[in-house]
Design a protein around this motif. Structure first.
Motif, mmCIF file in Angstrom:
data_model
loop_
_atom_site.group_PDB
_atom_site.id
_atom_site.type_symbol
_atom_site.label_atom_id
_atom_site.label_comp_id
_atom_site.label_asym_id
_atom_site.label_seq_id
_atom_site.Cartn_x
_atom_site.Cartn_y
_atom_site.Cartn_z
ATOM 1 N N LEU A 1 -17.125 -28.234 17.641
ATOM 2 C CA LEU A 1 -16.333 -28.187 18.880
ATOM 3 C C LEU A 1 -14.995 -27.495 18.650
ATOM 4 C CD1 LEU A 1 -17.105 -31.753 20.298
ATOM 5 C CD2 LEU A 1 -17.943 -29.553 21.187
ATOM 6 N N ASN A 2 -14.380 -27.734 17.500
ATOM 7 C CA ASN A 2 -13.093 -27.102 17.191
ATOM 8 C C ASN A 2 -13.216 -25.598 16.999
ATOM 9 O OD1 ASN A 2 -11.650 -29.484 17.330
ATOM 10 N ND2 ASN A 2 -11.809 -29.900 15.147
ATOM 11 N N LYS A 3 -14.366 -25.116 16.579
ATOM 12 C CA LYS A 3 -14.562 -23.682 16.361
ATOM 13 C C LYS A 3 -14.854 -22.932 17.655
ATOM 14 C CE LYS A 3 -16.202 -23.776 11.592
ATOM 15 N NZ LYS A 3 -16.202 -25.194 11.249
ATOM 16 N N ARG A 4 -15.167 -23.624 18.738
ATOM 17 C CA ARG A 4 -15.541 -22.968 19.996
ATOM 18 C C ARG A 4 -14.503 -21.978 20.482
ATOM 19 N NH1 ARG A 4 -16.957 -27.164 24.426
ATOM 20 N NH2 ARG A 4 -15.039 -27.967 23.565
ATOM 21 N N GLY A 5 -13.269 -22.322 20.386
ATOM 22 C CA GLY A 5 -12.214 -21.450 20.920
ATOM 23 C C GLY A 5 -11.505 -20.630 19.856
ATOM 24 N N ALA A 6 -12.172 -20.377 18.728
ATOM 25 C CA ALA A 6 -11.517 -19.639 17.643
ATOM 26 C C ALA A 6 -11.125 -18.239 18.101
ATOM 27 C CB ALA A 6 -12.444 -19.554 16.432
ATOM 28 N N ASP A 7 -9.895 -17.837 17.766
ATOM 29 C CA ASP A 7 -9.452 -16.489 18.114
ATOM 30 C C ASP A 7 -10.020 -15.491 17.101
ATOM 31 O OD1 ASP A 7 -7.860 -16.654 15.800
ATOM 32 O OD2 ASP A 7 -6.052 -17.148 16.921
ATOM 33 N N GLU A 8 -9.761 -14.210 17.354
ATOM 34 C CA GLU A 8 -10.333 -13.157 16.498
ATOM 35 C C GLU A 8 -9.850 -13.259 15.054
ATOM 36 O OE1 GLU A 8 -10.555 -9.155 17.933
ATOM 37 O OE2 GLU A 8 -10.806 -9.837 20.001
ATOM 38 N N GLU A 9 -8.597 -13.630 14.867
ATOM 39 C CA GLU A 9 -8.045 -13.746 13.506
ATOM 40 C C GLU A 9 -8.737 -14.880 12.742
ATOM 41 O OE1 GLU A 9 -3.804 -14.721 11.316
ATOM 42 O OE2 GLU A 9 -3.771 -13.904 13.342
ATOM 43 N N ALA A 10 -8.887 -16.015 13.380
ATOM 44 C CA ALA A 10 -9.565 -17.149 12.733
ATOM 45 C C ALA A 10 -11.027 -16.811 12.464
ATOM 46 C CB ALA A 10 -9.464 -18.398 13.610
ATOM 47 N N ALA A 11 -11.674 -16.145 13.428
ATOM 48 C CA ALA A 11 -13.073 -15.738 13.269
ATOM 49 C C ALA A 11 -13.210 -14.784 12.094
ATOM 50 C CB ALA A 11 -13.596 -15.102 14.555
ATOM 51 N N ALA A 12 -12.288 -13.853 11.974
ATOM 52 C CA ALA A 12 -12.332 -12.890 10.873
ATOM 53 C C ALA A 12 -12.185 -13.596 9.526
ATOM 54 C CB ALA A 12 -11.245 -11.840 11.054
ATOM 55 N N GLY A 13 -11.314 -14.596 9.477
ATOM 56 C CA GLY A 13 -11.129 -15.341 8.230
ATOM 57 C C GLY A 13 -12.374 -16.114 7.823
ATOM 58 N N MET A 14 -12.966 -16.840 8.772
ATOM 59 C CA MET A 14 -14.200 -17.598 8.475
ATOM 60 C C MET A 14 -15.331 -16.657 8.104
ATOM 61 S SD MET A 14 -14.328 -20.671 11.271
ATOM 62 C CE MET A 14 -13.187 -20.167 12.539
ATOM 63 N N HIS A 15 -15.450 -15.577 8.871
ATOM 64 C CA HIS A 15 -16.519 -14.609 8.624
ATOM 65 C C HIS A 15 -16.338 -13.943 7.258
ATOM 66 C CE1 HIS A 15 -18.325 -10.530 8.927
ATOM 67 N NE2 HIS A 15 -19.355 -11.254 9.345
ATOM 68 N N GLY A 16 -15.117 -13.579 6.925
ATOM 69 C CA GLY A 16 -14.842 -12.910 5.653
ATOM 70 C C GLY A 16 -15.233 -13.765 4.463
ATOM 71 N N MET A 17 -14.908 -15.038 4.516
ATOM 72 C CA MET A 17 -15.255 -15.939 3.414
ATOM 73 C C MET A 17 -16.775 -16.092 3.311
ATOM 74 S SD MET A 17 -13.658 -19.624 2.655
ATOM 75 C CE MET A 17 -13.695 -20.307 1.021
#
Length: 156
Positions: A25-41
């Motif tokens: 639920l907390n990841k639902r509204g992730a912005d592009e910067e947060a998404a890029a960080g999670m995706h990068g890892m």
């Protein structure tokens, strides 16, 4: 008719389910910067994920966590099935920990200070395996009872 879980599975299922559901639920509204960080890892540990758009990756991750958390918390989902999902998820997170440089001591598995948070996710793998084994044991017990009844019936 037997329940699809053992009562002793409930604390494990409810606590892990609530934790994972909240994470999704907390990841639902992730912005592009947060998404890029999670995706990068994730892409660093699992290179095939590099082909996926970061925002799409986080949306799928969020939906997956919500579905897994709900499955763990819903008593109609058998422990074996919920445990299989949790085992896969915990295994992926443990793989992320093991494949990410700097998260553990070189040549070992003990976490570094930076890796402790990610290493803690290995408990999800253990919890998932416990649910799978519990569900299998319940099914084997049920099958054994059915065989015994059948044998008694044939003996009479």
């Amino acid at each position: 008719m037997s329940m699809p879980f053992r009562v002793s599975d409930l604390p494990l299922r409810l606590i892990t389910g609530a934790f994972i559901l909240n994470s999704g639920l907390n990841k639902r509204g992730a912005d592009e910067e947060a998404a890029a960080g999670m995706h990068g890892m994730a892409a660093n540990a699992y290179p095939f994920l590099g082909k996926v758009d970061p925002v799409t990756f986080v949306k799928v991750l969020s939906a997956s966590e919500i579905a897994l958390g709900a499955a763990l918390m819903l008593p109609v989902v058998p422990s074996r099935l919920a445990g299989a999902g949790l085992t896969a998820f915990g295994g992926a997170l443990t793989g992320l920990y093991l494949r990410t440089p700097g998260m553990h001591e070189e040549g070992g598995v003990r976490p570094t200070e930076e890796g402790t948070g990610l290493a803690k996710d290995s408990w999800l793998l253990g919890a998932g395996l416990s649910l799978v084994l519990s569900g299998c044991a319940q099914e084997w017990k049920h099958q054994l009872k059915q065989r015994r009844r059948k044998m008694r019936k044939q003996a009479h």
